[in-house]
Design an enzyme around this catalytic site. Structure first.
Site, PDB file in Angstrom:
ATOM      1  N   GLY A 156     -32.153  44.677  -1.071  1.00  0.00           N
ATOM      2  CA  GLY A 156     -32.563  43.554  -0.226  1.00  0.00           C
ATOM      3  C   GLY A 156     -32.507  42.196  -0.904  1.00  0.00           C
ATOM      4  N   HIS A 211     -19.694  41.908   2.869  1.00  0.00           N
ATOM      5  CA  HIS A 211     -19.019  42.997   2.149  1.00  0.00           C
ATOM      6  C   HIS A 211     -18.558  42.477   0.780  1.00  0.00           C
ATOM      7  CE1 HIS A 211     -16.933  46.785   1.726  1.00  0.00           C
ATOM      8  NE2 HIS A 211     -15.891  46.110   1.261  1.00  0.00           N
ATOM      9  N   MET A 260     -26.165  50.457   5.045  1.00  0.00           N
ATOM     10  CA  MET A 260     -25.115  51.436   4.765  1.00  0.00           C
ATOM     11  C   MET A 260     -25.040  52.492   5.870  1.00  0.00           C
ATOM     12  SD  MET A 260     -24.119  49.865   2.279  1.00  0.00           S
ATOM     13  CE  MET A 260     -23.080  50.527   1.012  1.00  0.00           C
ATOM     14  N   LYS A 261     -25.002  52.032   7.087  1.00  0.00           N
ATOM     15  CA  LYS A 261     -24.906  52.960   8.223  1.00  0.00           C
ATOM     16  C   LYS A 261     -23.949  52.320   9.219  1.00  0.00           C
ATOM     17  CE  LYS A 261     -26.677  56.358  10.734  1.00  0.00           C
ATOM     18  NZ  LYS A 261     -26.314  57.693  10.333  1.00  0.00           N
TER      19      LYS A 261
HETATM   20  C1  GAR Z   1     -24.336  43.649  -1.127  1.00  0.00           C
HETATM   21  O1  GAR Z   1     -23.642  43.355  -2.301  1.00  0.00           O
HETATM   22  C2  GAR Z   1     -23.396  43.861   0.033  1.00  0.00           C
HETATM   23  O2  GAR Z   1     -22.205  43.156  -0.101  1.00  0.00           O
HETATM   24  C3  GAR Z   1     -23.148  45.332  -0.030  1.00  0.00           C
HETATM   25  O3  GAR Z   1     -24.381  45.890  -0.379  1.00  0.00           O
HETATM   26  C4  GAR Z   1     -25.064  44.985  -1.235  1.00  0.00           C
HETATM   27  C5  GAR Z   1     -26.501  44.921  -0.809  1.00  0.00           C
HETATM   28  O4  GAR Z   1     -27.257  44.283  -1.793  1.00  0.00           O
HETATM   29  N1  GAR Z   1     -22.698  45.813   1.237  1.00  0.00           N
HETATM   30  C6  GAR Z   1     -21.777  46.754   1.374  1.00  0.00           C
HETATM   31  O5  GAR Z   1     -21.248  47.327   0.437  1.00  0.00           O
HETATM   32  C7  GAR Z   1     -21.432  47.101   2.803  1.00  0.00           C
HETATM   33  N2  GAR Z   1     -20.164  47.686   2.901  1.00  0.00           N
HETATM   34  P1  GAR Z   1     -28.736  43.791  -1.465  1.00  0.00           P
HETATM   35  O6  GAR Z   1     -29.469  44.969  -0.820  1.00  0.00           O
HETATM   36  O7  GAR Z   1     -29.315  43.444  -2.804  1.00  0.00           O
HETATM   37  O8  GAR Z   1     -28.657  42.609  -0.535  1.00  0.00           O
END
Ligand code: GAR
Length: 187
Positions: A14, A107, A88-89
């Protein structure tokens, strides 16, 4: 300014949520975060919602009607914008058709390159010169909707998955707020 009501979807740490909460305190930032939704009851990000007194909903995605429960909560909170921040869903076609407002996702790659999971290892394996992050609208295909903003940096020969992640996320904290401002610039 009349702010739009936003809901942030998370699954983990988050840090993007934390950053958006901070930005949304600015009088001129176009959204107010009314709700946080997590599909993971252990997501650290829930702490940021609690700390900032933002209502949150933890959904059990094993329930058949979990998306219905989400939609009900979005309606109740009059949500105009959903930001997927490490959610992630996959969002179902049915959900997309029922929530006919904006849904955006961040992303950690320069889309259309490296869609899906394990992004950083794919980038390194492919000997990329540059990488970065993308904020895009969500459609029925994974990491495929119209791009709103991208930010990039050059990969160093000493970079590894950890350093690339750090550099990418540093850019994400700029890209996500800028994308939201861009969406509502003409309002
Ligand atoms: C982020 O880096 C985002 O780009 C990635 O998850 C991370 C969440 O970090 N999203 C994906 O990979 C979606 N395909 P956070 O929970 O610290 O914001």
């Amino acid at each position: 300014m009349v702010k739009k009501n936003a809901c942030i979807f998370i699954s983990g740490k988050g840090s993007n949520l934390k950053n958006l909460i901070l930005k949304s305190r600015d009088y001129n930032f176009p959204i107010k975060i009314k709700l946080v939704i997590s599909n993971n009851k252990n997501a650290y990000g829930i702490f940021h919602a609690k700390k900032n007194s933002i209502p949150y909903l933890i959904v059990n995605t094993k329930l058949r009607n979990f998306e219905y429960l989400i939609l009900k909560s979005l309606k109740k909170n009059k949500i105009n914008l959903i930001c997927l921040a490490g959610y992630m869903k996959i969002i179902s076609k049915n959900f997309l058709s029922k929530f006919n407002k904006k849904i955006i996702n961040i992303h950690p790659s320069l889309l259309p390159k490296f869609k899906g999971l394990n992004t950083y290892s794919k980038i390194l394996k492919n000997n990329e010169i540059k990488t970065g992050c993308t904020v895009h609208y969500v459609n029925e295909k994974i990491d495929n909707g119209k791009i709103i903003i991208q930010k990039n940096f050059f990969i160093d020969s000493s970079d590894n998955e950890n350093t690339i992640k750090l550099k990418t996320q540093r850019l994400e904290y700029k890209a996500f707020p800028e994308a939201i401002i861009k969406i509502y610039r003409n309002f």
